[in-house]
Design an enzyme around this catalytic site. Structure first.
Site, PDB file in Angstrom:
ATOM      1  N   ASP A  30       5.249  -3.534  -6.013  1.00  0.00           N
ATOM      2  CA  ASP A  30       4.537  -3.338  -4.581  1.00  0.00           C
ATOM      3  C   ASP A  30       5.468  -2.414  -3.742  1.00  0.00           C
ATOM      4  OD1 ASP A  30       2.469  -3.937  -2.478  1.00  0.00           O
ATOM      5  OD2 ASP A  30       4.500  -4.703  -1.298  1.00  0.00           O
ATOM      6  N   GLU A  45       3.256   0.944  -6.913  1.00  0.00           N
ATOM      7  CA  GLU A  45       2.428   1.575  -5.940  1.00  0.00           C
ATOM      8  C   GLU A  45       3.183   2.484  -5.110  1.00  0.00           C
ATOM      9  OE1 GLU A  45       0.489  -0.155  -1.733  1.00  0.00           O
ATOM     10  OE2 GLU A  45       2.532  -0.717  -2.095  1.00  0.00           O
TER      11      GLU A  45
END
Length: 754
Positions: A307, A341
């Protein structure tokens, strides 16, 4: 590496505060004279005729699932097996735990297997701070303990059972993990949260001396810090103890206040109050290495989705990503895959993390944004630009073939909602056809397609974040219960695992289709046509497969350039095929034989004299007629004998974006030899020398202008300085005139003029 032009931009050193002596920054370099080398193959070129990289995961079909919202297999863990009033469970509130768990996911493996899914990516399963503000940690991104799973989801043994049975079905399992931040446990004694920049208040070491954190990122001699002296805010613990225990050292966080998501705050600010780890610190790097590798041993997972990657300094990823991959390889997991990401629609920015940052792949946000534009009827031009920008990902060990592609997610929202938003008043029937077209585009594109859970059941939602995180089981949340699903007469108030749903059935059929031919896994991808509502590309692995998609509401007849001499269901005339594509539909043509090979005669296009090498620069090879020649770029600085491979491209325009200043031995006064070797049956080669000079002072940004392109006549050796601003001067045999066009359309592609 594909087209990383801005890769080095993020490594530009911050101004050094004079009170702390550190190593001098590397001298900035620029291109001086450019000298042509006569074209032709020479000794040693055959060793540079490398195949395109296909080492990392590709062709996997991911299912991105939020376990809390997918299936409830054990109601006993709904409250985390806790008697606390703040257990976070409230199925009527879209911001709290709803009861989905690992047992429920395990029970639905047949459902996923039947759809052709080959990889499960689940949101983070680690123990979270259950309640924070007016919401709960059902999503998994507020970690307090990286050593155990959240009991709302189940036990470590239940996760092992799930992974074991998924593996028996040939389904990989991926963990989502956050290295940028933890849950919000640190508060500031000053009771303020506005970001304070390093320019306003620099970091101080334990003795009170200022230092530049960028200069010390990843270094073993990182200064000792003091919680009372080193930061603009004084950190104070206000919450549970984090695990591993090193996470409780408040000097391992930036402590600068909330990020504004611009400038340095993007990497050093708290993400909406979440505690931002000082990932420049070697203790954090080593601690995260241990966390990432420990779960490989504990659970036999197949990889990580990471993330908020762009909110972490590049040096961290350079240290972490290769380490995790190598560790997994030593444990026998040769296809372990780590992707990140990078929430950005620019390939120039996303590719920075797979090249300079050393990650294996990033989520393909550029594809997502351009696909939404195409599917919403806004034209195909942006989709074509994104495909051409695949070159920014090409480097010596990776390329765009491994990027996970997707259409919507848990943050931005679902693709159905986006199309509805862009086309007010659209009927459900038309929306269903556009969703099918999007699935086809994603499954036939290079990379690893990702289906967001519930999309196969026609979920749309009404926005991003919580509005796109519906329950698959019968919901008790009013907003979710009221939703009528696309392609079905069902609502969110019912269980929705309908294997007869038209979108489920389409995804099942697409999985079977791509499994029939390895071209969809390993073939290159060539832009053929991008005009109006029509987009066409070829996938080539021996034979050519032509895909033509029409996002318009009327049939479209187009003439598309191809490389095959014949297709099974269409005629080729003068290297082109004319097809009619129904509205909101696509077709696939398959060549009857392998694409003909043609000896390439590459013409190396080097950077123009005066090009500053702070960023990656384009190296291009013109003159290659084959649509799938393996074209390798390499370089070596004067005084070194070994070539540094910069990358191998396998589709036009043939190019890489390289950091020439990082070559071993690169320095002011040295020459760099550039080489391109292309193979299509036979080998062709070309080269040039560029000298390195000191770069001029950084200009005032307000006065910078973009250089243009020009032609040059080069009957005698010239330097790039002899060109007008823009293109590289190159000497060719017999004094021929070579024109360097900035046009990005590859040979054989059409912008719709036919």
């Amino acid at each position: 590496m594909r087209r990383v032009v801005a890769a080095l931009a993020a490594l530009v050193l911050l101004p050094l505060t004079p009170a702390q002596a550190v190593a001098a920054p590397k001298q900035r370099l620029a291109v001086g004279e450019v000298v042509d080398i006569a074209p032709g193959v020479r000794d040693g070129d055959a060793r540079l005729a490398l195949p395109p990289k296909r080492d990392d995961l590709r062709g996997e079909r991911f299912y991105f699932v939020m376990p809390d919202r997918f299936a409830n297999g054990d109601p006993r863990n709904d409250r985390g097996r806790s008697t606390s009033a703040e257990n976070g469970f409230n199925p009527a509130d879209k911001g709290f735990y709803h009861g989905g768990d690992l047992k429920g996911l395990h029970q639905k493996l047949d459902y996923l297997d039947g759809m052709g899914i080959t990889a499960i990516w689940m949101t983070p399963m680690f123990l979270n701070r259950w309640v924070q503000g007016d919401s709960a940690g059902y999503h998994g991104y507020w970690t307090v303990d990286f050593t155990k799973l959240d009991p709302h989801f189940g036990t470590t043994q239940e996760m092992r059972d799930l992974i074991r049975d998924a593996h028996r079905r040939g389904i990989k399992v991926f963990f989502d993990i956050v290295a940028n931040h933890t849950a919000d446990v640190i508060k500031y004694a000053e009771n303020k949260t506005a970001y304070i920049s390093t320019g306003a208040q620099p970091y101080l070491d334990a003795s009170g001396k200022p230092f530049d954190i960028a200069e010390y990122a990843g270094r073993k001699d990182f200064p000792k810090l003091d919680a009372e002296k080193s930061f603009p805010y004084t950190p104070v613990k206000d919450g549970p103890t984090k695990l591993p225990l090193w996470l409780n050292d408040s000097t391992l966080y930036h402590n600068r206040g909330d990020s504004t998501f611009s400038g340095e705050s993007s990497e050093q600010g708290d993400f909406s109050g979440l505690d931002d780890l000082m990932t420049e610190h070697p203790r954090v790097v080593n601690g995260m290495k241990d966390i990432f590798t420990s779960w490989i041993d504990t659970l036999d997972i197949d990889g990580y989705r990471v993330d908020t990657v762009k909110h972490v300094n590049l040096e961290f990823w350079q240290a972490l990503a290769p380490h995790v991959k190598q560790y997994a390889n030593r444990k026998g997991k040769k296809d372990f895959f780590v992707f990140g990401e990078v929430f950005d629609s620019s390939p120039e920015n996303t590719s920075k993390y797979t090249t300079t940052g050393k990650m294996q792949a990033t989520l393909d946000f550029p594809f997502q944004s351009s696909a939404v534009s195409f599917l919403s009827g806004k034209g195909s031009q942006r989709l074509g630009e994104v495909l051409l920008d695949d070159d920014r990902y090409t480097d010596a060990d990776s390329n765009a073939s491994s990027l996970p592609t997707f259409l919507g997610n848990h943050d931005m929202g679902r693709i159905a909602w986006m199309i509805r938003n862009d086309r007010p008043g659209i009927s459900d029937a038309e929306l269903l056809e556009r969703l099918k077209l999007g699935n086809t585009l994603m499954y036939l594109w290079r990379g690893n397609p990702v289906v967001y859970y519930g999309d196969e059941q026609g979920f749309a939602g009404t926005g991003g974040d919580k509005l796109a995180r519906q329950d698959m089981f019968a919901s008790k949340t009013p907003e979710y219960m009221a939703e009528k699903l696309i392609g079905s007469d069902r609502t969110g108030a019912q269980d929705n695992y309908n294997t007869a749903h038209p979108l489920y059935q389409q995804l099942k059929a697409l999985a079977a289709q791509v499994d029939l031919d390895p071209v969809w896994r390993d073939g290159n991808q060539v832009l053929r046509y991008a005009d109006g509502d029509v987009f066409a590309f070829s996938r080539i692995l021996g034979r050519e497969h032509l895909v033509v998609a029409n996002a318009g509401t009327s049939p479209a007849t187009v003439t598309v350039p191809v490389s095959s001499s014949a297709f099974e269901n269409a005629q080729v005339q003068n290297g082109r095929v004319t097809v009619t594509v129904p509205a909101l539909s696509s077709l696939v043509l398959k060549g009857t034989s392998d694409v003909a090979k043609a000896k390439p005669a590459p013409v190396l296009v080097a950077p123009v004299a005066g090009t500053v090498l702070d960023e990656r620069v384009e190296l291009r090879a013109d003159g290659i007629g084959a649509p799938n020649a393996a074209t390798t770029f390499a370089a070596r600085a004067e005084g070194t004998s070994d070539w540094t491979v910069l990358g191998t491209d396998d589709s036009a325009p043939y190019r890489v974006f390289a950091d020439l200043s990082a070559l071993p031995g690169a320095a002011v006064g040295k020459r760099v030899e550039l080489r391109v070797v292309a193979k299509s049956g036979e080998i062709g080669a070309d080269g040039a020398f560029v000298s390195l000079v000191a770069a001029p002072p950084v200009p005032d940004p307000a006065r910078r202008t973009r250089t243009g392109w020009s032609c040059t006549t080069s009957a005698t050796p010239t330097t790039a300085g002899a060109c007008t601003s823009g293109v590289t001067s190159r000497r060719r045999p017999s004094g021929t005139r070579r024109c360097r066009s900035p046009a990005r359309t590859p040979t054989g592609a059409s912008r719709g003029s036919s």
